[in-house]
Motif scaffolding. Sequence first.
Motif, PDB file in Angstrom:
ATOM      1  N   ASP A   1     118.043 123.519 -70.482  1.00  0.00           N
ATOM      2  CA  ASP A   1     116.839 124.329 -70.339  1.00  0.00           C
ATOM      3  C   ASP A   1     115.724 123.534 -69.658  1.00  0.00           C
ATOM      4  O   ASP A   1     115.002 124.043 -68.791  1.00  0.00           O
ATOM      5  N   MET A   2     115.579 122.262 -70.040  1.00  0.00           N
ATOM      6  CA  MET A   2     114.601 121.396 -69.385  1.00  0.00           C
ATOM      7  C   MET A   2     114.899 121.280 -67.892  1.00  0.00           C
ATOM      8  O   MET A   2     113.995 121.393 -67.047  1.00  0.00           O
ATOM      9  N   ALA A   3     116.176 121.070 -67.563  1.00  0.00           N
ATOM     10  CA  ALA A   3     116.563 120.924 -66.159  1.00  0.00           C
ATOM     11  C   ALA A   3     116.291 122.214 -65.392  1.00  0.00           C
ATOM     12  O   ALA A   3     115.782 122.186 -64.268  1.00  0.00           O
ATOM     13  N   ARG A   4     116.627 123.352 -65.999  1.00  0.00           N
ATOM     14  CA  ARG A   4     116.366 124.650 -65.354  1.00  0.00           C
ATOM     15  C   ARG A   4     114.873 124.836 -65.108  1.00  0.00           C
ATOM     16  O   ARG A   4     114.450 125.335 -64.049  1.00  0.00           O
ATOM     17  N   THR A   5     114.052 124.431 -66.070  1.00  0.00           N
ATOM     18  CA  THR A   5     112.604 124.596 -65.924  1.00  0.00           C
ATOM     19  C   THR A   5     112.064 123.720 -64.801  1.00  0.00           C
ATOM     20  O   THR A   5     111.274 124.177 -63.954  1.00  0.00           O
ATOM     21  N   VAL A   6     112.477 122.453 -64.752  1.00  0.00           N
ATOM     22  CA  VAL A   6     112.030 121.569 -63.666  1.00  0.00           C
ATOM     23  C   VAL A   6     112.584 122.047 -62.328  1.00  0.00           C
ATOM     24  O   VAL A   6     111.921 121.936 -61.286  1.00  0.00           O
ATOM     25  N   ASP A   7     113.781 122.612 -62.335  1.00  0.00           N
ATOM     26  CA  ASP A   7     114.339 123.213 -61.132  1.00  0.00           C
ATOM     27  C   ASP A   7     113.402 124.295 -60.593  1.00  0.00           C
ATOM     28  O   ASP A   7     113.106 124.344 -59.389  1.00  0.00           O
ATOM     29  N   HIS A   8     112.885 125.146 -61.464  1.00  0.00           N
ATOM     30  CA  HIS A   8     111.974 126.207 -61.031  1.00  0.00           C
ATOM     31  C   HIS A   8     110.629 125.646 -60.606  1.00  0.00           C
ATOM     32  O   HIS A   8     110.068 126.074 -59.587  1.00  0.00           O
ATOM     33  N   ILE A   9     110.078 124.700 -61.366  1.00  0.00           N
ATOM     34  CA  ILE A   9     108.783 124.112 -61.000  1.00  0.00           C
ATOM     35  C   ILE A   9     108.851 123.501 -59.598  1.00  0.00           C
ATOM     36  O   ILE A   9     107.909 123.596 -58.817  1.00  0.00           O
TER      37      ILE A   9
ATOM     38  N   ARG B   1     119.027 114.013 -76.152  1.00  0.00           N
ATOM     39  CA  ARG B   1     118.620 115.414 -76.232  1.00  0.00           C
ATOM     40  C   ARG B   1     119.819 116.307 -76.502  1.00  0.00           C
ATOM     41  O   ARG B   1     120.900 116.074 -75.981  1.00  0.00           O
ATOM     42  N   ASN B   2     119.587 117.348 -77.272  1.00  0.00           N
ATOM     43  CA  ASN B   2     120.590 118.383 -77.445  1.00  0.00           C
ATOM     44  C   ASN B   2     120.991 118.918 -76.057  1.00  0.00           C
ATOM     45  O   ASN B   2     120.123 119.179 -75.221  1.00  0.00           O
ATOM     46  N   PRO B   3     122.281 119.080 -75.768  1.00  0.00           N
ATOM     47  CA  PRO B   3     122.689 119.481 -74.413  1.00  0.00           C
ATOM     48  C   PRO B   3     122.114 120.816 -73.958  1.00  0.00           C
ATOM     49  O   PRO B   3     121.793 120.980 -72.775  1.00  0.00           O
ATOM     50  N   ASP B   4     121.996 121.779 -74.877  1.00  0.00           N
ATOM     51  CA  ASP B   4     121.416 123.063 -74.490  1.00  0.00           C
ATOM     52  C   ASP B   4     119.938 122.916 -74.149  1.00  0.00           C
ATOM     53  O   ASP B   4     119.442 123.549 -73.205  1.00  0.00           O
TER      54      ASP B   4
ATOM     55  N   GLU C   1     126.561 123.437 -68.715  1.00  0.00           N
ATOM     56  CA  GLU C   1     126.970 124.434 -67.719  1.00  0.00           C
ATOM     57  C   GLU C   1     126.926 125.844 -68.315  1.00  0.00           C
ATOM     58  O   GLU C   1     126.495 126.807 -67.661  1.00  0.00           O
ATOM     59  N   SER C   2     127.366 125.983 -69.557  1.00  0.00           N
ATOM     60  CA  SER C   2     127.343 127.291 -70.219  1.00  0.00           C
ATOM     61  C   SER C   2     125.917 127.787 -70.420  1.00  0.00           C
ATOM     62  O   SER C   2     125.616 128.971 -70.193  1.00  0.00           O
ATOM     63  N   ARG C   3     125.027 126.899 -70.847  1.00  0.00           N
ATOM     64  CA  ARG C   3     123.632 127.305 -71.077  1.00  0.00           C
ATOM     65  C   ARG C   3     122.977 127.753 -69.790  1.00  0.00           C
ATOM     66  O   ARG C   3     122.199 128.719 -69.779  1.00  0.00           O
ATOM     67  N   TRP C   4     123.268 127.074 -68.673  1.00  0.00           N
ATOM     68  CA  TRP C   4     122.701 127.505 -67.393  1.00  0.00           C
ATOM     69  C   TRP C   4     123.082 128.943 -67.075  1.00  0.00           C
ATOM     70  O   TRP C   4     122.325 129.680 -66.450  1.00  0.00           O
TER      71      TRP C   4
END
Length: 256
Positions: free
Chosen positions: A90-98, A83-86, A141-144
């Motif tokens: 974003d996927m990780a951030r979304t699952v973090d919120h879910i 997967r593209n790192p950015d 880290e930057s995208r987060w």
Amino acid sequence: MTSRPVRVGLQLQPQHAGYQSIRRTAAEAEELGADILFNWDHFFPLNGEPDGLHFECWTMLAAWAESTSRVEIGALVACNSYRNPDLLADMARTVDHISDGRLILGIGSGWFERDYAEYGFEFGTAGGRLDDLATALPRIESRWGKLNPPPTRKIPVLIGGGGEKKTLRLVAKHADIWHSFSDPETLEHKLGVLARHCADIGRDPAEIEVSVVGNPDTRDRMYELGARLFTVHTSGPEHDLSDLRDLLAWRDKLNA
């Protein structure tokens, strides 16, 4: 010696079982008291029937985010190459919120050549894949820092692997958790290497949680060396949780 409590993970390998069985096992592991529920990031079984039942990592993690309520969740480990790192950030951030802040981003450079060949990813070399991981981690880290909304917490980063020149340098710089498949003698040596990498950048190695396989023959020695996260695994078609129950009892005795 670290004062961290012992934590227990279950790697619920997404192979050789239907999803409903995987979902029931995830619920049982949480009820038993596991601290972390891991899957893995592959496209085919790693053992048993090579073309057996298998499911994808991140869609499963999103489902676990909804179907569990307490246990932390993550991949042991996600493959950086897929997967593209950015996008991964974003996927990780979304699952973090879910999950209300229960995601761990486990990540590694990748190794299973069949995944690459059949899904059209460039396999390259081990060194090249590690170089790609080194480039990806700062992008994640930057995208987060740019996402709206941001992650609910500083998402813990788990890096798997034991290469002394590249991987452990990345662990020192980026990881909150380091997962090693080492035996105790090798772990002791690699902890020394990791400590030197940390010293080079002015980081306290005690900030990094040491994660290992929860083998009953070695776990006491691993604990003495500073390991605090111990993971066992189960796979389909019959999900046996006896190793998890044993490890949880050992954890509770040590943490009492």
